[in-house]
Each structure stands twice: as C-alpha cells, then as structure tokens.
Scaffold this active site. Structure first.
Site, mmCIF file in Angstrom:
data_model
loop_
_atom_site.group_PDB
_atom_site.id
_atom_site.type_symbol
_atom_site.label_atom_id
_atom_site.label_comp_id
_atom_site.label_asym_id
_atom_site.label_seq_id
_atom_site.Cartn_x
_atom_site.Cartn_y
_atom_site.Cartn_z
ATOM 1 N N LYS A 21 0.891 -1.204 0.082
ATOM 2 C CA LYS A 21 -0.093 0.051 0.044
ATOM 3 C C LYS A 21 0.693 1.111 -0.042
ATOM 4 O O LYS A 21 1.768 1.339 0.853
ATOM 5 C CB LYS A 21 -0.950 0.023 1.384
ATOM 6 C CG LYS A 21 -1.954 1.055 1.165
ATOM 7 C CD LYS A 21 -2.996 1.076 2.478
ATOM 8 C CE LYS A 21 -3.828 2.099 2.633
ATOM 9 N NZ LYS A 21 -4.823 1.816 3.830
ATOM 10 N N SER A 46 -9.592 2.377 2.830
ATOM 11 C CA SER A 46 -8.610 3.089 1.978
ATOM 12 C C SER A 46 -7.956 2.113 1.110
ATOM 13 O O SER A 46 -7.301 2.587 -0.099
ATOM 14 C CB SER A 46 -7.982 4.184 2.620
ATOM 15 O OG SER A 46 -7.123 3.450 3.659
ATOM 16 N N SER A 70 -9.926 -0.103 7.200
ATOM 17 C CA SER A 70 -9.297 -0.068 5.663
ATOM 18 C C SER A 70 -8.519 -1.355 5.201
ATOM 19 O O SER A 70 -8.040 -1.455 4.153
ATOM 20 C CB SER A 70 -8.183 1.116 5.249
ATOM 21 O OG SER A 70 -8.979 2.372 5.216
HETATM 22 N N1 GLN Z 1 -12.862 4.592 6.206
HETATM 23 C C1 GLN Z 1 -12.448 5.238 7.216
HETATM 24 C C2 GLN Z 1 -12.083 6.555 7.139
HETATM 25 O O1 GLN Z 1 -12.239 6.949 6.113
HETATM 26 C C3 GLN Z 1 -11.182 4.261 7.781
HETATM 27 C C4 GLN Z 1 -9.701 4.530 6.941
HETATM 28 C C5 GLN Z 1 -8.698 3.719 7.270
HETATM 29 O O2 GLN Z 1 -8.992 2.505 8.044
HETATM 30 N N2 GLN Z 1 -7.730 4.161 6.948
HETATM 31 O O3 GLN Z 1 -11.517 7.204 7.878
#
Ligand code: GLN
Length: 494
Positions: A77, A152, A176
């Site tokens: 990532k 994400s 994410s």
């Molecule tokens: N979807 C969540 C956010 O937008 C979690 C994101 C993540 O785990 N990096 O913050």
C-alpha cells in the site's frame, strides 16, 4: 501458479518447481495484462522486484536457509515508505517524493525475501472507504469493474482478487484492511494496536493506524503477519512482547468448546439482507464445529462512528500539518512562507482531506476541545469497556465486516456520511486497540458479490483470529467446493 495461495507458491519455490524470477515475471505479466482495467497499482517496480527475486534464487541455490515466504511477491500500500520508490499516499501533495529510508514493515519484508512488486492505490492519506478519494484514479473491483474495491486500501485488495499478487500490505485506521477484504472476497487482518510497527507508515491518525496483512487465505495472512509483526524500538507505541504464535494457530484451527459472541448492535437495520444471511450461515458452521454461540451487547457502539469522526480528523489535522511545502512533496506559488503554504495545501490536498483537517482543527480549538475531542475520548473508553465486558462472556466476537457488498463507483462519492457508514462494524476495534480479521462469508444473494465475516479478539490475542478464521474458512470451503475467488469473473487468461 498465479491462482495458488502464497503458501503453495512458497512450497513450489522451495522444491525448485518454480524460481522466484519466474514467479515474479508471471505476476508482472499479469499486472501488464489486467491492471489497465483494475488500476490497483500506482507504481510497479519491475526492475527492483526482479533484482530481489534473482537475489533470493541465488541464495536458495547456495543452500541458504530462507524464511518461509522468501521469493513470494507482494503488493505494498502506498502509505508505506520504501527507500527510493515513489510514495504518494494517494495524494498530489507527495507526487514525485522518493523516501530516503525503508519503513520497518518494508525492512522486514526485504529481510524475509518477500518480493515487493510495487505500490498500490488508496484513498488520499487513507481517508475513505472506496479508493475514489485517490488523487490519481479510482481502483476497480475485479468482481465487477463498475464497483468500488473498498477503501482506503482498495488497491491492495483488488490486486489480490485480480491475482496480480498473492500477498499485500494494508493499513487499518477504521477498517481500511478489513472492509476492502470483505468487498473483494479476500482476507484482511487488523493486528492489535502496537503489534506491527508504524515506523515509516505515513501517519493519518496515530492512535488508530495499524498496518497488517492482506491475503487470499487465512494461513497466508498468518505467515505474512509473522514476517512484519513484533516489537520495534523505532515505534514508541510498539508492544515489547513476542507475538502469539499465528501460523500454528491457523494450522491447528479448531473452535471446539470456544465461545463466540455475536454483537447485537452490529447487525439489523442498515445491513444488507444477503450479507446477514451469509453471516448467520457462517455462525451455523461454527456451531457445527463445536463452538457455542452467545449473544453479547455493546451498548456504546452506537457512538463509535461519531467518536471516530472526531478523533481521526483531530489527529489528522495535527499530523498533516507537516505538509507545509518546505519539507516534503510539492511546492506551489511564490511569496511568503505562509502564502506558499496556503497555495500548496490548496492544490495538494483533495476535498475529503480538507474536510477532515477543518473538522479536526475545529474540534481541537480552544473552547470546543472538551466538548468534542474530550467527549470523543470518553466514548472511546466506554467502547473499550464494552469490549472488556463482552470478552468475559466470549473468547472472540463476531459481526459482518461491512454492512453491504461493493457499491457502484460514484454512488456515494458525494455523500460523506453514507461513505462513513461503511465502517460502522470495523471502527470499534480500532478505537479499543484490539484486533480483527475479515474472511469471505460467501456471495450475497442480491448481487452475487462477496460479503465479509469479521472476527475480533482482545489485545495480543491475534492468534485467536487465525484459529477461528482458519476453522471457518475450511468449513466454508467444503461447503462451496472451491475458493470464493474462483467464482470471480476471469479478467484474462490466467
Ligand atoms: N474509512 C475510514 C476513514 O475514512 C477508515 C479509513 C482507514 O482505516 N484508513 O477514515
């Protein structure tokens, strides 16, 4: 070879059936073939991957004892720094930046001989649930290219589901790793907070961020977790204790006599019927394997999303202050330092990142701090206590990972609240610092798309995720007759 698990690939490497160079070339060819459709990668490091593979092959030939995943390719990532390799974090802000050092996760991958194919697409600074917030392009779900791969870390999960890589690294601040795993039919683990080093992980919300393994099987995730996990003096929040044995937990999977707690608050309204149906069937499988299913209540979970959307933006408003046009990435405009900073942050950050910086700055401002950030921290404690109480009644807790299957690209792009709701079942785990895994529970009836089953365990009890996850995975595999990903549309010749 491409459709095999990482563990099977490792066995083939060890027996000499295939070389790491051949395996790496096959994955690079697959990326060439399908990534114009999937768009999982922001950067592919062909030369670096092949050089690493040659080195592993040479060491194997010379009789060196290699680590179990040596020679197996992986997708990283783009939130994780790798020396000399572009790291954008999905943002224009870091376009062209090449980090001068390796994150601890990358150092450990390299030491284990894992081949890093390239950097995967993500929501900008890991803020989002669909990968649509990437400043570069959205990633497409290999199950249906018109749908999101989750976020994400949608790039990492899509790469697994499209057979572009057998292993990937994700980070999970609020879901994410697990939500993208759920909507792509793959496996994703958010380790216990402090269980995997954050050194060299671009910070979003430091008290929540946690790197973890993404894979197509539970056992593969366990192997990868053992490579990247464990104490790191470079991370001040790293836990100075050995990891529990994860691979052996996955190999000796049994749930006989275990108590499995179903969280009452994480089902019902807002959850897609097909997702719940697969979830309940998976519970039946666990019961058939000898587990006792109990219901538990976590009454404060209804405040988790609200608390998260104060804590995460607050921490991000502070963390992202480092992007001041002086130290990293792009610089735009002329004039005073303040004018240059303004112009750079205006161009460099996308809409969602700006929204969160504004929210966080407000929540932390004097006069509001106690009412917002302070209250959210109290809620966080209440959520931890809910978990503590639940873990007195059950060895692990379970829920659907995400309330729905993958939605259409664009469907929620202009509705931040609808987007935030994707993480309703994953966020409590991050707030409490405990661990969770998502494994495929099957295909929802409505749309034939994958749904996720989440298992949560207490801090440093990550072995339980693998123990229960592998047992359920095996039971579902014999029910379906083939891995769930074999039902995904073929995006080209494998
Ligand atoms: N979807 C969540 C956010 O937008 C979690 C994101 C993540 O785990 N990096 O913050």
């Amino acid at each position: 070879m491409l459709e095999k698990s990482a563990t099977e690939m490792a066995t083939a490497l060890e027996s000499g059936e295939v070389s790491s160079v051949e395996l790496t070339k096959a994955h690079l060819a697959r990326i060439d073939e399908v990534d114009s459709k999937v768009k999982a990668f922001l950067h592919v490091d062909k030369a670096g991957a092949l050089a690493q593979a040659e080195d592993v092959d040479k060491r194997r030939k010379s009789g060196e004892k290699l680590s179990p995943l040596a020679g197996v390719p992986l997708a990283l990532k783009d939130v994780m720094v790798q020396k000399g390799i572009p790291t954008t974090c999905g943002s224009k802000m870091l376009e062209g930046w090449r980090p001068p050092y390796d994150s601890t996760v990358v150092t450990r991958l390299k030491e284990a001989g894992v081949i890093i194919l390239g950097k995967t697409n993500m929501d900008e600074f890991a803020m989002g649930s669909s990968t649509e917030n990437s400043a570069y392009f959205p990633t497409h779900n290999p199950w249906d290219l018109t749908r999101i791969p989750g976020g994400s870390g949608g790039g990492s999960s899509a790469a697994l589901a499209a057979f572009e890589a057998p292993l990937a690294i994700g980070t999970d601040t609020g879901g994410s790793i697990r939500q993208p795993a759920a909507v792509t039919g793959t496996v994703g683990v958010k380790p216990t907070y402090g269980g995997v080093s954050r050194y060299g992980l671009v910070a979003f919300s430091s008290s929540l961020d946690q790197a973890g393994p993404c894979a197509r099987t539970v056992l593969d995730a366990a192997y990868l977790h053992e490579v990247i996990g464990g104490y790191d003096p470079l991370d001040s929040t790293s836990i100075n204790a050995p990891l529990p044995p994860l691979v052996s937990a996955a190999k000796n999977a049994s749930v006989k006599g275990m108590k499995i707690g179903v969280i009452k608050e994480l089902q019902g309204d807002g959850y897609q019927a097909g997702v719940l149906k697969r979830f309940n069937e998976a519970l039946d499988e666990l019961a058939k394997l000898g587990a006792e299913i109990v219901e538990v209540s976590c009454p404060h979970f209804k405040y988790a999303l609200a608390a998260y959307y104060l804590i995460a933006p607050s921490e991000c408003s502070s963390n992202l202050a480092r992007f001041d046009a002086m130290r990293y990435g792009i610089r735009v405009g002329e004039g005073s330092a303040e004018e240059v900073m303004n112009a750079t942050r205006e161009v460099g950050f996308g809409k969602e990142v700006k929204r969160r910086i504004i929210l966080g700055t407000y929540a932390l401002s004097s006069g509001y701090y106690d009412a917002y950030y302070g209250s959210a921290q109290k809620v966080r404690t209440l959520i931890s206590r809910d978990f503590e109480a639940a873990f007195t009644k059950a060895d692990v807790l379970v829920s659907p990972t995400a309330p729905t299957t993958a939605f259409k690209i664009g469907e929620k792009a202009n509705d931040p609240i609808a987007m935030y709701l994707n993480d309703i079942a994953t966020i409590p785990t991050n707030l409490a610092g405990i661990c969770g895994i998502s494994i495929p529970s099957g295909l929802a009836d409505e749309d034939n798309l994958p749904a996720g089953f989440q298992i949560m365990a207490g801090a440093m009890k990550d072995d339980r995720l693998y123990q229960v996850g592998a047992a359920l995975e095996a039971a579902l595999l014999s029910k379906w007759g083939a891995p769930i990903l074999s039902k995904a549309p073929k995006l080209g010749a494998i």
